[in-house]
Design a protein around this motif. Structure first.
Motif, PDB file in Angstrom:
ATOM      1  N   GLY A  29      -0.647 -63.097  22.732  1.00  0.00           N
ATOM      2  CA  GLY A  29      -0.778 -62.046  23.737  1.00  0.00           C
ATOM      3  C   GLY A  29      -0.743 -60.654  23.136  1.00  0.00           C
ATOM      4  O   GLY A  29      -0.315 -59.699  23.783  1.00  0.00           O
ATOM      5  N   LYS A  30      -1.253 -60.524  21.918  1.00  0.00           N
ATOM      6  CA  LYS A  30      -1.229 -59.207  21.262  1.00  0.00           C
ATOM      7  C   LYS A  30      -2.164 -58.217  21.940  1.00  0.00           C
ATOM      8  O   LYS A  30      -1.937 -57.008  21.897  1.00  0.00           O
ATOM      9  N   VAL A  31      -3.230 -58.724  22.563  1.00  0.00           N
ATOM     10  CA  VAL A  31      -4.121 -57.907  23.391  1.00  0.00           C
ATOM     11  C   VAL A  31      -4.600 -58.790  24.540  1.00  0.00           C
ATOM     12  O   VAL A  31      -5.057 -59.910  24.307  1.00  0.00           O
ATOM     13  N   TYR A  32      -4.474 -58.298  25.762  1.00  0.00           N
ATOM     14  CA  TYR A  32      -4.998 -59.054  26.882  1.00  0.00           C
ATOM     15  C   TYR A  32      -5.254 -58.123  28.067  1.00  0.00           C
ATOM     16  O   TYR A  32      -4.695 -57.030  28.141  1.00  0.00           O
ATOM     17  N   ARG A  33      -6.132 -58.577  28.973  1.00  0.00           N
ATOM     18  CA  ARG A  33      -6.408 -57.803  30.179  1.00  0.00           C
ATOM     19  C   ARG A  33      -5.338 -58.090  31.208  1.00  0.00           C
ATOM     20  O   ARG A  33      -5.060 -59.247  31.518  1.00  0.00           O
ATOM     21  N   ALA A  34      -4.731 -57.042  31.731  1.00  0.00           N
ATOM     22  CA  ALA A  34      -3.666 -57.199  32.714  1.00  0.00           C
ATOM     23  C   ALA A  34      -4.222 -57.715  34.037  1.00  0.00           C
ATOM     24  O   ALA A  34      -5.412 -57.554  34.340  1.00  0.00           O
ATOM     25  N   SER A  35      -3.356 -58.310  34.832  1.00  0.00           N
ATOM     26  CA  SER A  35      -3.757 -58.835  36.135  1.00  0.00           C
ATOM     27  C   SER A  35      -3.762 -57.751  37.215  1.00  0.00           C
ATOM     28  O   SER A  35      -4.124 -58.017  38.363  1.00  0.00           O
ATOM     29  N   GLU A  40      -6.344 -45.774  39.945  1.00  0.00           N
ATOM     30  CA  GLU A  40      -7.753 -45.450  40.196  1.00  0.00           C
ATOM     31  C   GLU A  40      -8.629 -46.700  40.227  1.00  0.00           C
ATOM     32  O   GLU A  40      -9.851 -46.591  40.323  1.00  0.00           O
ATOM     33  N   GLY A  41      -8.004 -47.871  40.111  1.00  0.00           N
ATOM     34  CA  GLY A  41      -8.768 -49.109  40.137  1.00  0.00           C
ATOM     35  C   GLY A  41      -9.350 -49.509  38.795  1.00  0.00           C
ATOM     36  O   GLY A  41     -10.195 -50.401  38.721  1.00  0.00           O
ATOM     37  N   ARG A  42      -8.906 -48.874  37.724  1.00  0.00           N
ATOM     38  CA  ARG A  42      -9.435 -49.198  36.393  1.00  0.00           C
ATOM     39  C   ARG A  42      -8.819 -50.486  35.854  1.00  0.00           C
ATOM     40  O   ARG A  42      -7.668 -50.803  36.124  1.00  0.00           O
ATOM     41  N   SER A  43      -9.613 -51.205  35.056  1.00  0.00           N
ATOM     42  CA  SER A  43      -9.077 -52.346  34.322  1.00  0.00           C
ATOM     43  C   SER A  43      -8.042 -51.839  33.322  1.00  0.00           C
ATOM     44  O   SER A  43      -8.150 -50.720  32.816  1.00  0.00           O
ATOM     45  N   VAL A  44      -7.053 -52.682  33.034  1.00  0.00           N
ATOM     46  CA  VAL A  44      -5.975 -52.301  32.122  1.00  0.00           C
ATOM     47  C   VAL A  44      -5.891 -53.307  30.973  1.00  0.00           C
ATOM     48  O   VAL A  44      -5.833 -54.523  31.205  1.00  0.00           O
ATOM     49  N   LEU A  45      -5.921 -52.798  29.753  1.00  0.00           N
ATOM     50  CA  LEU A  45      -5.679 -53.642  28.582  1.00  0.00           C
ATOM     51  C   LEU A  45      -4.264 -53.383  28.096  1.00  0.00           C
ATOM     52  O   LEU A  45      -3.846 -52.227  27.961  1.00  0.00           O
ATOM     53  N   GLY A 177       8.547 -50.495  34.286  1.00  0.00           N
ATOM     54  CA  GLY A 177       8.261 -50.809  35.674  1.00  0.00           C
ATOM     55  C   GLY A 177       9.160 -51.891  36.232  1.00  0.00           C
ATOM     56  O   GLY A 177      10.207 -52.216  35.652  1.00  0.00           O
ATOM     57  N   LYS A 178       8.727 -52.488  37.346  1.00  0.00           N
ATOM     58  CA  LYS A 178       9.554 -53.483  38.031  1.00  0.00           C
ATOM     59  C   LYS A 178       8.953 -54.891  37.995  1.00  0.00           C
ATOM     60  O   LYS A 178       9.571 -55.836  38.489  1.00  0.00           O
ATOM     61  N   ALA A 179       7.770 -55.043  37.434  1.00  0.00           N
ATOM     62  CA  ALA A 179       7.101 -56.346  37.449  1.00  0.00           C
ATOM     63  C   ALA A 179       7.497 -57.184  36.236  1.00  0.00           C
ATOM     64  O   ALA A 179       7.441 -56.705  35.096  1.00  0.00           O
ATOM     65  N   ASN A 180       7.907 -58.412  36.474  1.00  0.00           N
ATOM     66  CA  ASN A 180       8.229 -59.339  35.388  1.00  0.00           C
ATOM     67  C   ASN A 180       6.988 -60.165  35.066  1.00  0.00           C
ATOM     68  O   ASN A 180       6.773 -61.236  35.630  1.00  0.00           O
ATOM     69  N   LEU A 181       6.165 -59.631  34.199  1.00  0.00           N
ATOM     70  CA  LEU A 181       4.914 -60.294  33.838  1.00  0.00           C
ATOM     71  C   LEU A 181       5.019 -60.857  32.424  1.00  0.00           C
ATOM     72  O   LEU A 181       5.346 -60.131  31.488  1.00  0.00           O
ATOM     73  N   LYS A 182       4.739 -62.137  32.284  1.00  0.00           N
ATOM     74  CA  LYS A 182       4.764 -62.784  30.981  1.00  0.00           C
ATOM     75  C   LYS A 182       3.373 -63.321  30.667  1.00  0.00           C
ATOM     76  O   LYS A 182       2.709 -63.895  31.528  1.00  0.00           O
ATOM     77  N   TYR A 183       2.974 -63.149  29.421  1.00  0.00           N
ATOM     78  CA  TYR A 183       1.657 -63.627  29.018  1.00  0.00           C
ATOM     79  C   TYR A 183       1.667 -65.149  28.913  1.00  0.00           C
ATOM     80  O   TYR A 183       2.496 -65.733  28.224  1.00  0.00           O
ATOM     81  N   ASP A 184       0.729 -65.777  29.621  1.00  0.00           N
ATOM     82  CA  ASP A 184       0.557 -67.232  29.600  1.00  0.00           C
ATOM     83  C   ASP A 184      -0.812 -67.514  28.988  1.00  0.00           C
ATOM     84  O   ASP A 184      -1.842 -67.305  29.641  1.00  0.00           O
ATOM     85  N   GLU A 186      -2.428 -70.228  28.194  1.00  0.00           N
ATOM     86  CA  GLU A 186      -3.240 -71.263  28.840  1.00  0.00           C
ATOM     87  C   GLU A 186      -3.893 -70.736  30.115  1.00  0.00           C
ATOM     88  O   GLU A 186      -5.079 -70.960  30.354  1.00  0.00           O
ATOM     89  N   GLU A 187      -3.119 -70.031  30.913  1.00  0.00           N
ATOM     90  CA  GLU A 187      -3.658 -69.470  32.142  1.00  0.00           C
ATOM     91  C   GLU A 187      -4.695 -68.391  31.846  1.00  0.00           C
ATOM     92  O   GLU A 187      -5.760 -68.319  32.493  1.00  0.00           O
ATOM     93  N   PHE A 188      -4.408 -67.534  30.863  1.00  0.00           N
ATOM     94  CA  PHE A 188      -5.347 -66.474  30.508  1.00  0.00           C
ATOM     95  C   PHE A 188      -6.651 -67.080  29.986  1.00  0.00           C
ATOM     96  O   PHE A 188      -7.742 -66.590  30.298  1.00  0.00           O
ATOM     97  N   SER A 189      -6.550 -68.150  29.205  1.00  0.00           N
ATOM     98  CA  SER A 189      -7.745 -68.815  28.678  1.00  0.00           C
ATOM     99  C   SER A 189      -8.597 -69.374  29.812  1.00  0.00           C
ATOM    100  O   SER A 189      -9.834 -69.336  29.760  1.00  0.00           O
ATOM    101  N   ARG A 190      -7.942 -69.892  30.848  1.00  0.00           N
ATOM    102  CA  ARG A 190      -8.685 -70.405  32.003  1.00  0.00           C
ATOM    103  C   ARG A 190      -9.458 -69.280  32.693  1.00  0.00           C
ATOM    104  O   ARG A 190     -10.634 -69.440  33.049  1.00  0.00           O
ATOM    105  N   LEU A 191      -8.819 -68.119  32.838  1.00  0.00           N
ATOM    106  CA  LEU A 191      -9.482 -66.975  33.465  1.00  0.00           C
ATOM    107  C   LEU A 191     -10.643 -66.475  32.612  1.00  0.00           C
ATOM    108  O   LEU A 191     -11.696 -66.113  33.128  1.00  0.00           O
ATOM    109  N   MET A 192     -10.444 -66.466  31.290  1.00  0.00           N
ATOM    110  CA  MET A 192     -11.509 -66.004  30.403  1.00  0.00           C
ATOM    111  C   MET A 192     -12.701 -66.963  30.432  1.00  0.00           C
ATOM    112  O   MET A 192     -13.859 -66.535  30.332  1.00  0.00           O
TER     113      MET A 192
END
Length: 236
Positions: A29-35, A40-45, A177-184, A186-192
């Motif tokens: 998870g050294k680089v990934y697109r955030a969910s 402004e609606g921009r994608s976040v890396l 922030g307040k969000a507990n986001l962990k890089y997964d 397997e899940e990220f690979s499915r989305l990609m």
């Protein structure tokens, strides 16, 4: 710049890179697109330089280029830029990328994706990063340099600046922030894999989209139905 970029895209073929080709680079998870998107609606890396897991400079850059293309693919209508969040937790000179890799990355971003970057927040870099930054900043043009912002948790102004770009509820805890986001991975690979089908259809690679959607008879995972072909390519 347009002529040089057309030559680069013709040779490098960034639109043809598939996740399977670079997935090993993304295992930590050294680089990934955030969910989530910014205000402004921009994608976040999200970039985590301390999570470097391979030594191949070429593959590292290819992985980043893939994710830049993916971030552009996922921009909402009317939006053309992305935001970067760089987490320096655990970073040291020993885990930093070589200066050549940093220079090549900056050149690709500035020369082949001009004005795609809206803002880049460097969150809580250690003091030793200053030595690395003194070298890297000379590769940045004036416009890009102005988009790079240092954020320190105890500096109220820098924290407020970042929160003007991001909703605190969406922002991961590692960025204050307040969000507990962990890089997964397997899940990220499915989305990609799903996005690879979208990209193949967008660029008119119909046979490739079919291959991604139906990889083999042995595959037991859920198949992804290709979307209708889009005639016009995305804006450069």
């Amino acid at each position: 710049m347009l002529e040089e970029t057309l030559k680069w895209r013709s040779a490098y073929k960034p639109e043809e890179i598939c996740w399977d080709e670079v997935a090993v680079e993304g295992e930590t998870g050294k680089v990934y697109r955030a969910s989530f998107h910014d205000r402004e609606g921009r994608s976040v890396l999200i970039l985590r330089p301390a999570m470097q897991n391979t030594a191949s400079l070429d593959n590292n850059i290819r992985h980043l280029v893939y994710l830049i293309e993916n971030a552009i693919l996922n921009l909402p209508e009317g939006q053309e830029q992305m935001s970067w969040l760089i987490d320096f937790t655990g970073w040291s000179l020993g885990t930093s990328v070589p200066v050549k890799s940093a220079k090549d990355t900056i050149n690709i971003l500035q020369n082949h994706y001009p004005e795609r970057l809206a803002i880049a927040f460097l969150y809580n870099p250690p003091r030793i990063f200053e030595a690395f930054w003194k070298i890297v900043k000379y590769f940045l043009d004036a416009k890009t340099f102005q988009k790079v912002k240092f954020v320190y948790p105890k500096n109220k102004d820098s924290v407020e600046l970042m929160r003007s770009f991001f909703d605190e509820e969406n922002l991961p805890t590692e960025f204050g922030g307040k969000a507990n986001l962990k890089y997964d991975h397997e899940e990220f690979s499915r989305l990609m894999a799903q996005d690879d089908v979208k990209a193949a259809n967008l660029w008119g690679f119909n046979q490739k989209a079919e291959k991604i959607s139906h990889p083999s008879a042995k595959h037991t995972g859920a198949e992804v139905a290709p979307e209708p072909t889009v005639v016009a390519p995305p804006a450069s």
